[in-house]
Design a protein around this motif. Sequence first.
Motif, PDB file in Angstrom:
ATOM      1  N   ASP A  80       0.847  -1.214   0.000  1.00 20.07           N
ATOM      2  CA  ASP A  80       0.000   0.000   0.000  1.00 20.07           C
ATOM      3  C   ASP A  80       0.874   1.254   0.000  1.00 20.07           C
ATOM      4  O   ASP A  80       0.582   2.234  -0.689  1.00 20.07           O
ATOM      5  CB  ASP A  80      -0.917   0.017   1.241  1.00 20.07           C
ATOM      6  N   GLU A  83       2.351   2.017  -3.418  1.00 19.14           N
ATOM      7  CA  GLU A  83       1.349   2.595  -4.321  1.00 19.14           C
ATOM      8  C   GLU A  83       1.044   4.052  -3.958  1.00 19.14           C
ATOM      9  O   GLU A  83       0.876   4.904  -4.840  1.00 19.14           O
ATOM     10  CB  GLU A  83       0.059   1.752  -4.263  1.00 19.14           C
ATOM     11  N   GLY A 133      -3.608  -7.917  -1.661  1.00 16.35           N
ATOM     12  CA  GLY A 133      -4.377  -6.964  -2.463  1.00 16.35           C
ATOM     13  C   GLY A 133      -4.680  -7.445  -3.873  1.00 16.35           C
ATOM     14  O   GLY A 133      -5.394  -6.769  -4.607  1.00 16.35           O
ATOM     15  N   GLN A 136      -8.233  -7.577  -4.931  1.00 17.79           N
ATOM     16  CA  GLN A 136      -8.901  -6.275  -4.957  1.00 17.79           C
ATOM     17  C   GLN A 136      -8.395  -5.410  -6.109  1.00 17.79           C
ATOM     18  O   GLN A 136      -9.148  -4.658  -6.716  1.00 17.79           O
ATOM     19  CB  GLN A 136      -8.691  -5.546  -3.614  1.00 17.79           C
ATOM     20  N   ARG A 137      -7.104  -5.534  -6.418  1.00 22.44           N
ATOM     21  CA  ARG A 137      -6.555  -4.657  -7.473  1.00 22.44           C
ATOM     22  C   ARG A 137      -6.812  -5.214  -8.878  1.00 22.44           C
ATOM     23  O   ARG A 137      -7.145  -4.468  -9.787  1.00 22.44           O
ATOM     24  CB  ARG A 137      -5.050  -4.439  -7.262  1.00 22.44           C
ATOM     25  N   ARG A 140     -10.111  -4.383 -10.434  1.00 26.21           N
ATOM     26  CA  ARG A 140     -10.193  -2.943 -10.725  1.00 26.21           C
ATOM     27  C   ARG A 140      -9.442  -2.610 -12.010  1.00 26.21           C
ATOM     28  O   ARG A 140      -9.825  -1.721 -12.749  1.00 26.21           O
ATOM     29  CB  ARG A 140      -9.593  -2.139  -9.553  1.00 26.21           C
ATOM     30  N   SER A 198      -5.685   0.722  -6.613  1.00 31.49           N
ATOM     31  CA  SER A 198      -6.672   0.535  -5.535  1.00 31.49           C
ATOM     32  C   SER A 198      -7.691   1.671  -5.505  1.00 31.49           C
ATOM     33  O   SER A 198      -8.758   1.527  -4.916  1.00 31.49           O
ATOM     34  CB  SER A 198      -5.967   0.416  -4.180  1.00 31.49           C
ATOM     35  N   ALA A 239     -14.399  -6.946  -4.269  1.00 35.43           N
ATOM     36  CA  ALA A 239     -13.780  -5.884  -5.077  1.00 35.43           C
ATOM     37  C   ALA A 239     -14.829  -5.147  -5.887  1.00 35.43           C
ATOM     38  O   ALA A 239     -14.673  -3.966  -6.207  1.00 35.43           O
ATOM     39  CB  ALA A 239     -12.723  -6.485  -6.000  1.00 35.43           C
ATOM     40  N   TYR A 244     -11.996  -0.201  -1.597  1.00 37.71           N
ATOM     41  CA  TYR A 244     -10.760  -0.973  -1.375  1.00 37.71           C
ATOM     42  C   TYR A 244     -10.519  -1.226   0.121  1.00 37.71           C
ATOM     43  O   TYR A 244     -10.183  -2.347   0.513  1.00 37.71           O
ATOM     44  CB  TYR A 244      -9.567  -0.221  -1.985  1.00 37.71           C
ATOM     45  N   ILE A 248     -10.175  -5.113   1.161  1.00 44.40           N
ATOM     46  CA  ILE A 248      -8.905  -5.713   1.581  1.00 44.40           C
ATOM     47  C   ILE A 248      -9.069  -6.443   2.921  1.00 44.40           C
ATOM     48  O   ILE A 248      -8.410  -7.455   3.182  1.00 44.40           O
ATOM     49  CB  ILE A 248      -7.777  -4.640   1.632  1.00 44.40           C
TER      50      ILE A 248
END
Length: 719
Positions: A80, A83, A133, A136-137, A140, A198, A239, A244, A248
């Motif tokens: 995280d 990013e 992640g 979740q990523r 997206r 994210s 997701a 996010y 997560i």
Amino acid sequence: MARYELVKRSVALITLTNPPVNALSSAVRHAMAKSMEQALNDPKVTAVVICGENGRFCGGADIREFAGPLRGPPLVPLLDAIEAGEKPVVAAIEGVALGGGFELALVCHYCIAHFKARLGLPEVTLGILPAAGGTQRLPRLIGIPAALELITTGRHISAQEALKLGIVDQVTEQNACEVAVEFALRAVAKPLSSRRVSMLTTPCPPDLDALLEVVTMEVKKKARGVMAPLACIQAVRAAATMPYSKGIKRESELMATLFNSGQARALQYCFFAQRTAGKWTLPSGAQWNNSKPREIRSAAIIGLGTMGRGIVVSLARAGISVIAVESEKKLLETGKQMVIGMLERDAKRRGVSASLNLLKFTLSLQDLKDVDLVIEAVFEDMALKKRVFQELSKVCRPATLLCTNTSGLDVDALAGVTDRPHLVVGMHFFSPAHVMKLLEVVCGPRSSSETIATAMSLGKRMGKVSVAVGNCPGFVGNRMLKPYLDQATFLLEEGATPEQIDKALEDFGFAMGVFRMSDLAGLDVGWRIRKESGLTGPDVDPKNPPRRRHGRRYCPIPDMVCEQGRFGQKTGRGWYMYDKPGGTNAKPDPLIQNLLEMYRSRYAIQPRNISDKEIIERCLFALANEGFRILEDGIAARPEDIDVIYLFGYGFPRHRGGPMFYASMVGLERVLERLEHYHQAHPDVPHLEPSPLLKKLVACGSPSVQTWREHIKTMHSHL
Ligand SMILES: CC(C)(COP(=O)(O)OP(=O)(O)OC[C@H]1O[C@@H](n2cnc3c(N)ncnc32)[C@H](O)[C@@H]1OP(=O)(O)O)[C@@H](O)C(=O)NCCC(=O)NCCSC(=O)C[C@@H](O)CCCCCCCCCCCCC(=O)O
């Protein structure tokens, strides 16, 4: 663990240095966190490039660490922070970006991939989910359907596919790291907000629920009883439906459930067992890393039946010249046409050209005088095989390796009729040989270490998972199959039906129950072997009680089924009935039901209700019990080897780890207690008598499967 350098005066180059795959061990995570902090705080640094040493970006989390308490900086906050940083970060992917390595690339603002790189989220194959992640990523970035497919299958993709999907920004044939540095310099001062995956909104299809339902159904069908793909679907749903920060958390909850499951332990065990199996070792001290294999440029196959054809295809696919020999013109022509068809279809599927120029077909053994290696794949008949080996001895040059594809005959007896017993080894392929991944390399007492090394290395070149085993009837796989099949037929006698037994085994996770599998393989093969060994047919002494042979319980039902011409799928009838000969849709057959009823009444057997638990225990504990005996006898070097054989050759469910790992998960004490119980009830079934090794391990406190080897060290090895 991570090297930090300043290049081009303003780019921080962070190189992961944890060979062989730069896994994200706690030390690597620690070093990465430090390096990132340094890069973000140094005013000279305007951009960051992350790469991996030795042309491998990163193979993901260090799977070995999963077995102990989790230490070191956790991955999610570290990623995280990368990013969220205000300086552009570029991932330079060479080799592989897998699992946590792919998730690392996803948090970098840009990605450059070498054209030979492979990316993927294989966590599902380890019984977990991408929990840094990834769930979740990825949705997206590439949308729900594509992300679901990649996450639930764990499929690796090429750099080109990653580019098409929008996962990487550029594919290069040059040094990815150098390209990434130039790219990073150009990215300085560009806005980063749209590059923080994210923060993106997941593109959500209008029919999300319907889509998830379809994928759930598919997953349940493909991987019955397996938890991880279902948890992946739930994480991807999060997701699509949560921000996010919440998604997560959901990912982490689902991971915690999987992480602590027996399935994750089993699948991670399989990962390492497969790699351990390649590391063969002989009591002489010869082993995989000190025995040089010979180079094999040309090979010959004797016999173009089902096995021979599959072996020819496997060899040609590996780029080896093959001479295929048959005894009759018609058989040669049929075999040739089938091999060519198989190779052409295979090449079409893989988008390459068929290597037909490597093939030669002949009726004459004389044509084999210059080949490096011969694999005999004739009918399973010792006298015939001996004749072939004697002939090969005369025809082939003295250095040619002579291999047999026997599925259980004595490899040493064949070696004994040749002029070069040290160059004789078993190469037991599984049918269909061009599809099945398993190869048992059967070491005779006189096979040289160079011969074994060559067979193992040839197997690897053909894409097989090769396991070195000792020489005894049936070797490892087929020797263990006998008690398993026996239990299934004894259960029929006692009141079960083929469909009940198959369902219990399929619910356990086998792709096919034992009777459906036997119908597929053909029932006549076992019948012939039983006739040859005097268990059935005219050679049986009529004074012999019908349900006893050699002083132990014998079930003649499989012989009775064959006597009716029911040989399985190929005749349209076997333990089940099929629409037509060659049909695959198995339906329960009332005639089999009648046969069982008549049989039980003839022998005054009172049928009883048999539970699924009893079916599983009797079939699988008898199987594992024979595995313990095989370890005792030194026919397999380690329990991992047995498990790999059952995973790749017999469809044992991977999420159960293999018969030996399964026994350890059930608890050796419990396995021992149940075997004692069943042996007491069936004293005429020696396979149910607990093996001395099982008793010894229980007496030693049931150590973990990885340490059993220490308890069998002193015993005699046949390897
Ligand atoms: C990379 C490969 C493709 C290379 O193949 P190749 O044929 O070249 O080589 P080998 O396969 O023979 O491998 C060589 C050598 O390296 C070892 N090895 C390979 N990969 C790893 C690895 N990832 N870790 C450790 N060791 C590895 C291999 O064993 C060989 O060793 P040997 O001694 O035999 O020579 C190929 O190797 C490959 O496919 N590797 C696996 C790739 C993979 O599956 N990656 C995914 C790993 S899992 C992961 O990344 C998870 C992430 O999503 C991050 C998750 C973070 C969360 C962490 C934990 C949270 C837990 C929360 C629960 C707590 C709950 C509670 O209890 O409260």
